[in-house]
Design an enzyme around this catalytic site. Structure first.
Site, PDB file in Angstrom:
ATOM      1  N   LYS A 114       0.816  -1.216   0.000  1.00 10.71           N
ATOM      2  CA  LYS A 114       0.000   0.000   0.000  1.00 10.71           C
ATOM      3  C   LYS A 114       0.846   1.261   0.000  1.00 10.71           C
ATOM      4  O   LYS A 114       0.479   2.271  -0.593  1.00 10.71           O
ATOM      5  CB  LYS A 114      -0.943   0.000   1.211  1.00 10.71           C
ATOM      6  CG  LYS A 114      -2.090  -0.989   1.089  1.00 10.71           C
ATOM      7  CD  LYS A 114      -3.116  -0.747   2.180  1.00 10.71           C
ATOM      8  CE  LYS A 114      -4.341  -1.618   1.972  1.00 10.71           C
ATOM      9  NZ  LYS A 114      -5.389  -1.367   2.992  1.00 10.71           N
ATOM     10  N   LYS A 197      -7.525 -10.229  -7.698  1.00 11.32           N
ATOM     11  CA  LYS A 197      -8.704 -10.370  -6.855  1.00 11.32           C
ATOM     12  C   LYS A 197      -9.750  -9.326  -7.222  1.00 11.32           C
ATOM     13  O   LYS A 197      -9.416  -8.211  -7.617  1.00 11.32           O
ATOM     14  CB  LYS A 197      -8.321 -10.186  -5.379  1.00 11.32           C
ATOM     15  CG  LYS A 197      -7.686 -11.391  -4.728  1.00 11.32           C
ATOM     16  CD  LYS A 197      -7.393 -11.128  -3.263  1.00 11.32           C
ATOM     17  CE  LYS A 197      -8.655 -10.956  -2.458  1.00 11.32           C
ATOM     18  NZ  LYS A 197      -8.396 -10.802  -0.999  1.00 11.32           N
ATOM     19  N   LYS A 200     -12.838  -3.635  -4.459  1.00 10.39           N
ATOM     20  CA  LYS A 200     -13.682  -2.450  -4.365  1.00 10.39           C
ATOM     21  C   LYS A 200     -13.018  -1.242  -5.007  1.00 10.39           C
ATOM     22  O   LYS A 200     -13.689  -0.298  -5.416  1.00 10.39           O
ATOM     23  CB  LYS A 200     -13.964  -2.132  -2.885  1.00 10.39           C
ATOM     24  CG  LYS A 200     -14.814  -3.147  -2.184  1.00 10.39           C
ATOM     25  CD  LYS A 200     -15.103  -2.737  -0.741  1.00 10.39           C
ATOM     26  CE  LYS A 200     -13.885  -2.877   0.141  1.00 10.39           C
ATOM     27  NZ  LYS A 200     -14.168  -2.559   1.563  1.00 10.39           N
TER      28      LYS A 200
END
Length: 335
Positions: A114, A197, A200
């Site tokens: 991240k 994956k 969102k």
């Protein structure tokens, strides 16, 4: 007899999707009927470790809570609450941070992913995220935690922190939480790239099926989903090396209850369109009623707030005595 207690949660960042449902929510609902006390929170404190829209945080929290409820989380059987509404999470986070080695946090892969190349510019919260996750779990002395692959490293750190606390203060205080091996959990990949994956945060809405999507939208996304130019596989060997095909078949079996072999026998050797039509029907039948429930819940935010407030009160009743005792074990004056 020690209470078997489950703690898990999701961040209020964007709306939940099919991957969240098949990978976690569906199984959280099952756990309500098993031998566990279940606490499910909306982890809003974790959500602010990255840039976010403050004006939308409360609304996003309601939306995630509504998704839990629409999927089948029963607030009479489980405790549903916002993480930030129980102060013990943040307080225990500080206590545990004093005994978490920096070297262990340096090895956390999620921070590296991240933070990217700008790791030196991100906030301390993202770096210490795993300590807050440990506090989330240990605040309730949770004994079992359902986690995906991306969180397994954090759960192991939680176990190490619990062990350090117990050793340092010569107290058998925090349990070392175990991973729940969830049967039937499905790893759902993107509809546009079977190697990633379902997310969102993917900029393409066609990459995922949102739990708020209506029947027409679900069907359109399934029919547009990436496959390949080869015929539909007739054997498991013919599925190998075809990630998009494996993903669509996995979604079909998870929603229909059929086995992979059932699907291969039914559609093997043919074109993809009959399979996609069948998958669209299965997805609509399974998800459209949930979307209707979810949208109905969102139309009554006061009821969601009532459920969250009640859950926060019940969660606090468990957490506060544990936090108070942790302070005492560490030698603090408590009056």
């Amino acid at each position: 007899m020690t209470t078997k207690r489950i703690l898990s949660g999701m961040q209020p960042t964007n709306r939940l999707h099919l991957g969240n449902y098949l990978g976690a929510l569906k199984n959280w609902v099952k756990m309500q009927g098993e031998d566990y006390e279940c606490l499910y929170c909306v982890v809003d404190l974790h959500a602010i470790t990255m840039p976010y829209d403050a004006a939308q945080l409360a609304t996003a929290t309601r939306e995630i809570a509504a998704a839990y409820l629409a999927a089948g989380i029963d607030p009479k059987k489980s405790i549903l609450f916002p993480q930030s509404a129980v102060n013990a999470h943040a307080q225990l986070n500080w206590l545990l941070s004093t005994m978490t080695q920096v070297g262990k946090l340096d090895r956390m892969t999620q921070f590296k992913d991240k933070g990217g190349e700008n790791r030196e510019k991100v906030g301390l919260g993202l770096y210490s995220y795993p300590v807050l996750m440990a506090a989330d779990i240990l605040t309730y002395k949770a004994t079992h935690v359902p986690v995906g692959d991306d969180q397994s490293q954090h759960l192991e750190l939680t176990r190490e922190i619990a062990r350090t606390f117990n050793h340092r203060y010569k107290a058998d205080f925090f349990p070392e939480p175990e991973t729940v091996l969830v049967k039937g959990a499905t790893r759902v990949m993107s509809l546009t790239d079977g190697t990633k994956k379902m997310s969102k945060s993917d900029p393409s809405d066609n990459s995922r099926i949102n739990l708020t999507d209506d029947a027409d939208t679900i069907a359109k996304k399934i029919r547009k989903a990436k496959s390949d130019i080869l015929p539909f596989p007739a054997t498991p060997e013919e599925m190998k090396g075809r990630p998009e095909v494996e993903n669509l078949i996995s979604i079909y079996t998870a929603l229909s209850g059929e086995t992979v072999q059932d699907v291969l026998n039914k559609f093997g050797g043919g074109q993809f369109s009959p399979f996609k039509n069948a998958l669209a029907d299965v997805a609509v039948a399974g998800l459209a009623p949930m979307a209707a429930r979810l949208n109905g819940l969102l139309a009554d935010p006061a009821e969601i707030d009532r459920i969250l407030a009640d859950g926060a009160q019940r969660a606090n009743a468990i957490a506060q005595p544990i936090l108070d005792e942790a302070f005492k074990v560490m030698g603090f004056w408590r009056g």
